[in-house]
Design a protein around this motif. Structure first.
Motif, PDB file in Angstrom:
ATOM      1  N   ARG A  28       0.646  -1.273  -0.070  1.00  0.00           N
ATOM      2  CA  ARG A  28       0.007  -0.115  -0.027  1.00  0.00           C
ATOM      3  C   ARG A  28       0.860   1.281  -0.160  1.00  0.00           C
ATOM      4  NH1 ARG A  28      -1.369   3.202   4.296  1.00  0.00           N
ATOM      5  NH2 ARG A  28      -0.578   1.344   5.651  1.00  0.00           N
ATOM      6  N   ASP A  29       1.729   1.416   0.835  1.00  0.00           N
ATOM      7  CA  ASP A  29       2.820   2.603   0.941  1.00  0.00           C
ATOM      8  C   ASP A  29       3.315   2.638  -0.305  1.00  0.00           C
ATOM      9  OD1 ASP A  29       1.787   2.996   3.592  1.00  0.00           O
ATOM     10  OD2 ASP A  29       3.749   2.057   4.515  1.00  0.00           O
ATOM     11  N   GLY A  61      -1.867   7.546   2.757  1.00  0.00           N
ATOM     12  CA  GLY A  61      -1.613   6.207   2.715  1.00  0.00           C
ATOM     13  C   GLY A  61      -2.786   5.409   2.383  1.00  0.00           C
ATOM     14  N   ARG A  62      -3.923   5.962   2.287  1.00  0.00           N
ATOM     15  CA  ARG A  62      -5.213   5.239   2.391  1.00  0.00           C
ATOM     16  C   ARG A  62      -6.174   5.758   1.202  1.00  0.00           C
ATOM     17  NH1 ARG A  62      -4.938   1.441   5.790  1.00  0.00           N
ATOM     18  NH2 ARG A  62      -3.981   1.699   7.713  1.00  0.00           N
ATOM     19  N   LYS A  63      -6.305   7.050   1.010  1.00  0.00           N
ATOM     20  CA  LYS A  63      -7.326   7.656   0.197  1.00  0.00           C
ATOM     21  C   LYS A  63      -7.029   8.945  -0.460  1.00  0.00           C
ATOM     22  CE  LYS A  63     -12.439   8.450   0.190  1.00  0.00           C
ATOM     23  NZ  LYS A  63     -13.551   8.324   1.409  1.00  0.00           N
ATOM     24  N   LEU A  64      -7.294   8.878  -1.729  1.00  0.00           N
ATOM     25  CA  LEU A  64      -7.237  10.112  -2.596  1.00  0.00           C
ATOM     26  C   LEU A  64      -8.568  10.487  -3.237  1.00  0.00           C
ATOM     27  CD1 LEU A  64      -3.806   9.684  -4.314  1.00  0.00           C
ATOM     28  CD2 LEU A  64      -4.411  11.472  -2.356  1.00  0.00           C
ATOM     29  N   VAL A  65      -9.043  11.645  -3.129  1.00  0.00           N
ATOM     30  CA  VAL A  65     -10.240  12.270  -3.697  1.00  0.00           C
ATOM     31  C   VAL A  65      -9.805  13.473  -4.530  1.00  0.00           C
ATOM     32  CG1 VAL A  65     -12.459  12.829  -3.606  1.00  0.00           C
ATOM     33  CG2 VAL A  65     -11.731  11.191  -1.915  1.00  0.00           C
ATOM     34  N   PHE A  66     -10.027  13.502  -5.812  1.00  0.00           N
ATOM     35  CA  PHE A  66      -9.525  14.586  -6.586  1.00  0.00           C
ATOM     36  C   PHE A  66     -10.816  14.932  -7.625  1.00  0.00           C
ATOM     37  CE2 PHE A  66      -7.264  11.004  -8.337  1.00  0.00           C
ATOM     38  CZ  PHE A  66      -7.649  11.232  -9.655  1.00  0.00           C
ATOM     39  N   THR A  67     -10.998  16.132  -8.271  1.00  0.00           N
ATOM     40  CA  THR A  67     -11.975  16.280  -9.039  1.00  0.00           C
ATOM     41  C   THR A  67     -11.349  17.305 -10.080  1.00  0.00           C
ATOM     42  OG1 THR A  67     -14.402  17.154  -9.404  1.00  0.00           O
ATOM     43  CG2 THR A  67     -12.803  18.538  -7.445  1.00  0.00           C
ATOM     44  N   PHE A 108      -6.838   2.643  -0.958  1.00  0.00           N
ATOM     45  CA  PHE A 108      -5.773   1.866  -0.837  1.00  0.00           C
ATOM     46  C   PHE A 108      -5.822   0.849   0.660  1.00  0.00           C
ATOM     47  CE2 PHE A 108      -4.522   5.457  -2.964  1.00  0.00           C
ATOM     48  CZ  PHE A 108      -3.763   5.067  -3.873  1.00  0.00           C
ATOM     49  N   GLU A 109      -6.098  -0.372   0.705  1.00  0.00           N
ATOM     50  CA  GLU A 109      -6.374  -1.115   1.909  1.00  0.00           C
ATOM     51  C   GLU A 109      -5.213  -2.155   1.801  1.00  0.00           C
ATOM     52  OE1 GLU A 109      -9.681  -3.669   3.784  1.00  0.00           O
ATOM     53  OE2 GLU A 109     -10.283  -1.722   2.847  1.00  0.00           O
ATOM     54  N   ASP A 110      -4.503  -2.323   2.913  1.00  0.00           N
ATOM     55  CA  ASP A 110      -3.619  -3.475   3.022  1.00  0.00           C
ATOM     56  C   ASP A 110      -4.381  -4.729   2.926  1.00  0.00           C
ATOM     57  OD1 ASP A 110      -1.060  -2.201   3.534  1.00  0.00           O
ATOM     58  OD2 ASP A 110      -1.688  -2.199   5.490  1.00  0.00           O
ATOM     59  N   ASP A 111      -3.863  -5.849   2.131  1.00  0.00           N
ATOM     60  CA  ASP A 111      -4.666  -7.192   1.979  1.00  0.00           C
ATOM     61  C   ASP A 111      -4.216  -8.157   3.068  1.00  0.00           C
ATOM     62  OD1 ASP A 111      -2.437  -8.096   0.998  1.00  0.00           O
ATOM     63  OD2 ASP A 111      -3.352  -8.574  -1.191  1.00  0.00           O
ATOM     64  N   THR A 150      -1.968  -5.160  -1.859  1.00  0.00           N
ATOM     65  CA  THR A 150      -2.991  -3.996  -1.769  1.00  0.00           C
ATOM     66  C   THR A 150      -4.467  -4.204  -2.229  1.00  0.00           C
ATOM     67  OG1 THR A 150      -1.213  -2.399  -1.529  1.00  0.00           O
ATOM     68  CG2 THR A 150      -3.560  -1.520  -1.685  1.00  0.00           C
ATOM     69  N   THR A 151      -5.636  -4.123  -1.700  1.00  0.00           N
ATOM     70  CA  THR A 151      -6.881  -4.063  -2.356  1.00  0.00           C
ATOM     71  C   THR A 151      -6.871  -2.422  -2.712  1.00  0.00           C
ATOM     72  OG1 THR A 151      -7.876  -5.711  -0.930  1.00  0.00           O
ATOM     73  CG2 THR A 151      -9.312  -4.366  -2.012  1.00  0.00           C
ATOM     74  N   TYR A 152      -7.121  -2.171  -3.978  1.00  0.00           N
ATOM     75  CA  TYR A 152      -7.022  -1.209  -4.921  1.00  0.00           C
ATOM     76  C   TYR A 152      -8.538  -0.765  -5.356  1.00  0.00           C
ATOM     77  CZ  TYR A 152      -5.545   2.322  -8.524  1.00  0.00           C
ATOM     78  OH  TYR A 152      -5.841   3.132  -9.416  1.00  0.00           O
ATOM     79  N   THR A 153      -9.079   0.040  -5.049  1.00  0.00           N
ATOM     80  CA  THR A 153     -10.482   0.510  -5.537  1.00  0.00           C
ATOM     81  C   THR A 153     -10.288   1.994  -6.187  1.00  0.00           C
ATOM     82  OG1 THR A 153     -11.688  -0.588  -3.655  1.00  0.00           O
ATOM     83  CG2 THR A 153     -12.917   0.987  -4.842  1.00  0.00           C
ATOM     84  N   ALA A 154     -10.869   2.100  -7.325  1.00  0.00           N
ATOM     85  CA  ALA A 154     -11.068   3.353  -8.055  1.00  0.00           C
ATOM     86  C   ALA A 154     -12.462   3.507  -8.483  1.00  0.00           C
ATOM     87  CB  ALA A 154     -10.105   3.265  -9.436  1.00  0.00           C
TER      88      ALA A 154
END
Length: 158
Positions: free
Chosen positions: A19-20, A79-85, A106-109, A114-118
């Motif tokens: 994740r890092d 290290g966990r979440k980005l929100v952009f627009t 981003f979440e440690d698996d 990493t569990t990656y969600t977009a």
């Protein structure tokens, strides 16, 4: 996060990289250039001011055409979440024709990956459909695969 299938597109993948390191890739201009658009397209410029209201500007070369995207970060959880627009540019200047808000998580698996969600949020069902028709799932999957491969190349160098 509650998703609205009428306006949101999302996918989740397990990436074989910590994740890092994925966070570092997403928050460093030199790294963004290596994975952020599906090849053979390329990122030719990137500016990041990693804070709420800070800029996230990118310039792309798509088949010889320069495309610019100016935006801001709405949320940054280290290290966990980005929100952009692209609905706003730096200084909270509204965009004339915004496209989407992106949420990257981003979440440690628990296994070194990493569990990656977009997620891409859109203003309307029509803009969501346009993005899906443009190839959201294929394009963002390719970006995730390029991110994983690039992160693994950095791990191999270390």
């Amino acid at each position: 996060m509650i998703l609205d299938p009428r306006t949101d597109l999302t996918f989740t993948r397990k990436l074989k990289a910590p994740r890092d390191l994925l966070w570092e890739c997403w928050t460093t201009p030199e790294h963004i250039r290596q994975f952020y658009v599906p090849k053979p397209h390329s990122v030719t410029g990137c500016e990041i001011d990693l804070r709420v209201g800070g800029r996230f500007n990118t310039t792309f070369d798509v088949e010889g055409n320069e495309m610019k995207s100016e935006g801001v970060f709405l949320e940054v959880i280290e290290g966990r979440k980005l929100v952009f627009t692209d609905a706003y540019s730096e200084g909270w200047k509204p965009a004339a024709d915004p496209f989407m808000t992106a949420i990257i998580e981003f979440e440690d698996d628990g296994q070194g990956g990493t569990t990656y969600t977009a997620t891409a949020r859109h203003r309307s069902e029509e803009s969501r459909q346009t993005h899906e028709d443009m190839g959201f799932f294929g394009g963002w999957t390719t970006v995730a695969e390029q991110l994983e491969a690039y992160a693994q190349s950095l791990m191999a160098r270390a």
